[in-house]
Design an enzyme around this catalytic site. Structure first.
Site, PDB file in Angstrom:
ATOM      1  N   ARG A 239       0.821  -1.216   0.000  1.00  0.00           N
ATOM      2  CA  ARG A 239       0.000   0.000   0.000  1.00  0.00           C
ATOM      3  C   ARG A 239       0.851   1.261   0.000  1.00  0.00           C
ATOM      4  NH1 ARG A 239      -0.703   3.581   4.069  1.00  0.00           N
ATOM      5  NH2 ARG A 239      -2.688   4.707   4.270  1.00  0.00           N
ATOM      6  N   GLY A 263      -8.801  12.496   3.580  1.00  0.00           N
ATOM      7  CA  GLY A 263      -8.590  11.499   4.621  1.00  0.00           C
ATOM      8  C   GLY A 263      -7.111  11.319   4.877  1.00  0.00           C
ATOM      9  N   ASP A 285      -9.006  15.814   7.154  1.00  0.00           N
ATOM     10  CA  ASP A 285      -9.427  14.632   7.907  1.00  0.00           C
ATOM     11  C   ASP A 285     -10.380  15.092   9.000  1.00  0.00           C
ATOM     12  OD1 ASP A 285      -7.784  11.584   8.164  1.00  0.00           O
ATOM     13  OD2 ASP A 285      -9.481  12.091   9.444  1.00  0.00           O
ATOM     14  N   SER A 287     -10.869  13.146  11.776  1.00  0.00           N
ATOM     15  CA  SER A 287     -10.518  12.345  12.946  1.00  0.00           C
ATOM     16  C   SER A 287      -9.483  13.084  13.790  1.00  0.00           C
ATOM     17  CB  SER A 287      -9.961  10.986  12.500  1.00  0.00           C
ATOM     18  OG  SER A 287      -9.354  10.304  13.571  1.00  0.00           O
ATOM     19  N   ILE A 313     -15.175  16.325   4.123  1.00  0.00           N
ATOM     20  CA  ILE A 313     -14.887  16.918   2.820  1.00  0.00           C
ATOM     21  C   ILE A 313     -16.152  17.515   2.215  1.00  0.00           C
ATOM     22  CG2 ILE A 313     -15.312  14.884   1.372  1.00  0.00           C
ATOM     23  CD1 ILE A 313     -12.309  17.290   1.061  1.00  0.00           C
ATOM     24  N   GLU A 314     -17.299  16.978   2.622  1.00  0.00           N
ATOM     25  CA  GLU A 314     -18.570  17.491   2.118  1.00  0.00           C
ATOM     26  C   GLU A 314     -18.887  18.876   2.671  1.00  0.00           C
ATOM     27  OE1 GLU A 314     -18.749  13.009   2.100  1.00  0.00           O
ATOM     28  OE2 GLU A 314     -18.072  14.560   3.503  1.00  0.00           O
ATOM     29  N   GLU A 329      -6.071   7.529   0.002  1.00  0.00           N
ATOM     30  CA  GLU A 329      -6.094   6.074   0.189  1.00  0.00           C
ATOM     31  C   GLU A 329      -7.433   5.767   0.838  1.00  0.00           C
ATOM     32  OE1 GLU A 329      -6.784   3.037   1.483  1.00  0.00           O
ATOM     33  OE2 GLU A 329      -5.273   3.110   3.075  1.00  0.00           O
ATOM     34  N   GLU A 338     -16.957   0.758   4.099  1.00  0.00           N
ATOM     35  CA  GLU A 338     -16.857   2.041   4.809  1.00  0.00           C
ATOM     36  C   GLU A 338     -17.241   3.235   3.945  1.00  0.00           C
ATOM     37  OE1 GLU A 338     -13.721   1.354   8.418  1.00  0.00           O
ATOM     38  OE2 GLU A 338     -12.884   2.038   6.522  1.00  0.00           O
TER      39      GLU A 338
END
Length: 543
Positions: A239, A263, A285, A287, A313-314, A329, A338
């Site tokens: 990844r 993210g 992000d 979080s 992001i919205e 990612e 998710e």
């Protein structure tokens, strides 16, 4: 005069009072005591009388690190976060109150996931907004007076005769107490507001009979707040190196460009892009991990290139109209688990320039038939004998859930087929829910035990660049059994009925992906298939 630290007032009060009125009365009584005992020791309600060598815990302004010495904290901020408190104070000629505002300003920006703008301090510190403490009982604030007094003593090269040194000490103490009083009043106002909100919320809950909608988003973002999930992802070399190699091998498309990282997590992709020469990276992000991402950018000297924005992001806005590249990612188990792909597509529609590039550019879902007698049956057969007891009723759940595990290549018994493609430049959110046909040819005789699926990820440097059918390291990476295992592993759909098939048998059918109705971040998968004229079907939930 025995002076008890103000932080301790607040600690004592919170142990004794339970209402806003009690708080107000406690403040009035405490300061009345202070005024009537100007030159004598105060009776602190039988609390400790002596405050020698009191140990404070100083919290870093940028991360979760704590220290017992304020100077150690400032050294950490300088080394780990490229923030030199003493230099900023000297360059901006900050007094005691301005230093209070500086600390609260930085804490508030980090809490909101933003990068503090130290170039505009003069304008920022004019406001009294940052006199309000961000942290309860912030030891840094309560110790700044001693810190600045110490600086003054170090810098003072003149010997000044003072008729009564006690008067100077008292004046300094009074100044400090006034500030602490102001801080406590601000904290009391915040408590008052919180209490009113709590009472209003309780009243609303009592009046409402409508069930609350499950807040799946909050749980989702909280699940990415800790270190463990990011260690797992970053430690996945397929990844992380896949993204790194795409960025570093194509620095020419990043040089001088504006990038949006959707993210951002720890900020690793943003830092790749910054190192590749991106003029500006906006890292988004929702979080708590974004606080560590800010720290990481500071530590690596990339804070000027990367601007962190906390939020969905919205909902967020960018300082620029459009960006040149969106990198993310976003892939989950079975690719769309998710539903982060939805947010990436929203970001594309809102912020990507017409000629902009999505990274990755395309993803593909792949399916095969699986034959085995051990690994895939283990979660089923386990329930037949559990310490001498039969628990066959537990087997049903194993057939309804998706088993995420590494499938050996030797268990693959049909040439894999692509059953869904997502061109990230053109696909739509509604395309993520679909039904697609498939056709598999069995390679060797044996029982059809499961369908196994995974995804492949492709990167391109142009929107119209052709994408090869075969996946390799030059154009992306696979999460299939033929490649190096990843943290995504493969998704196994175990079958209740397992027909024995001959070599060359064709298995045809359809596979459907849709969002779970109870939790739209969970994934419902249904498979309908036909073998030798016999039809069968099975449904699964990935949660």
């Amino acid at each position: 005069m025995l002076v008890k630290p103000m932080a301790c007032y607040f600690e004592i009060w919170t142990r004794k009072v339970t209402t806003i009125e009690d708080f107000s009365l406690a403040i009035a009584n405490r300061f009345k005591q202070m005024g009537s005992h100007s030159d004598s020791e105060v009776d602190w309600d039988n609390e400790e009388e002596v405050w020698e060598d009191e140990v404070h815990e100083f919290c870093c302004l940028f991360c979760d690190s704590t220290f017992t010495c304020l100077k150690d904290l400032w050294s950490h901020c300088k080394e780990a976060h490229n923030f030199d408190f003493y230099q900023v104070k000297q360059q901006n000629n900050l007094d005691f109150y301005a230093c209070i505002k500086l600390v609260n300003y930085i804490r508030s920006q980090v809490k909101e996931g933003k990068t503090p703008d130290l170039d505009k301090l003069s304008d920022i510190l004019r406001s009294d907004e940052y006199m309000i403490s961000v942290l309860p009982d912030d030891s840094v604030l309560f110790s700044l007076g001693d810190e600045l007094d110490s600086d003054f003593e170090d810098d003072n090269t003149l010997e000044i005769e003072v008729e009564n040194p006690a008067d100077v000490s008292k004046d300094a103490e009074i100044k400090k107490l006034k500030l602490q009083n102001q801080l406590l009043i601000s904290q009391l106002e915040e408590i008052r507001k919180d209490k009113m909100n709590e009472l209003t919320s309780q009243t609303t809950d009592q009046l409402s009979v409508t069930p609350k909608k499950a807040d799946n988003d909050s749980y989702y973002f909280e699940s990415y707040a800790g270190n463990d999930i990011h260690f797992l992802m970053l430690n996945d070399s397929v990844r992380t190196e896949g993204y790194r190699d795409f960025v570093y091998h194509n620095k020419h498309i990043f040089a001088g460009k504006t990038v949006l990282d959707v993210g951002c997590g720890t900020g690793i992709l943003s830092m790749f892009c910054a190192k590749a020469g991106a003029k500006k990276v906006y890292a988004v992000d929702n979080s708590d991990i974004i606080q560590m991402a800010i720290s990481n950018a500071f530590e690596n000297g990339l804070a000027d290139q990367i601007t962190f924005i906390r939020g969905k992001i919205e909902d967020i806005s960018l300082p620029v109209g459009k960006v040149d590249i969106i990198i993310s990612e976003w892939m989950g188990y079975a690719l769309t688990f998710e539903s982060m792909i939805d947010s990436v597509l929203v970001a594309r529609d809102r912020f990507l320039a017409p000629s902009g590039i999505m990274a990755p550019s395309e993803t593909r879902l792949v399916l095969t038939a699986t034959t085995n007698t051990e690994l895939l049956e283990e979660p089923i057969d386990f329930w037949s004998d559990v310490y001498g007891f039969k628990m066959n009723g537990m087997k049903d759940a194993s057939y309804k859930g998706v088993s995420v595990q590494v499938v050996p290549q030797t268990y693959v018994n049909a040439k894999p087929v692509v059953f869904a493609r997502f061109n990230m430049h053109t696909c739509k959110v509604q395309d993520v829910s679909f039904t697609s046909p498939f056709s598999l040819i069995i390679d060797n005789e044996g029982p059809l035990c499961a369908f196994t699926l995974w995804f492949d990820t492709y990167f391109t440097t142009k929107r119209t660049q052709p994408i090869p059918e075969a996946i390799d390291e030059a154009c992306g990476f696979t999460t299939g059994p033929q490649g190096t295992p990843t943290h995504w592993k493969q998704c196994v759909l175990l079958l209740r009925n397992r027909p024995f098939l001959q070599k060359g048998t064709r298995v045809e059918g359809t596979i459907s992906f849709s969002k779970n109705k109870k939790n739209n971040r969970d994934l419902d998968i249904s498979v309908h298939w036909n073998v030798n004229g016999k039809a069968d079907s099975q449904s699964y939930v990935l949660n």
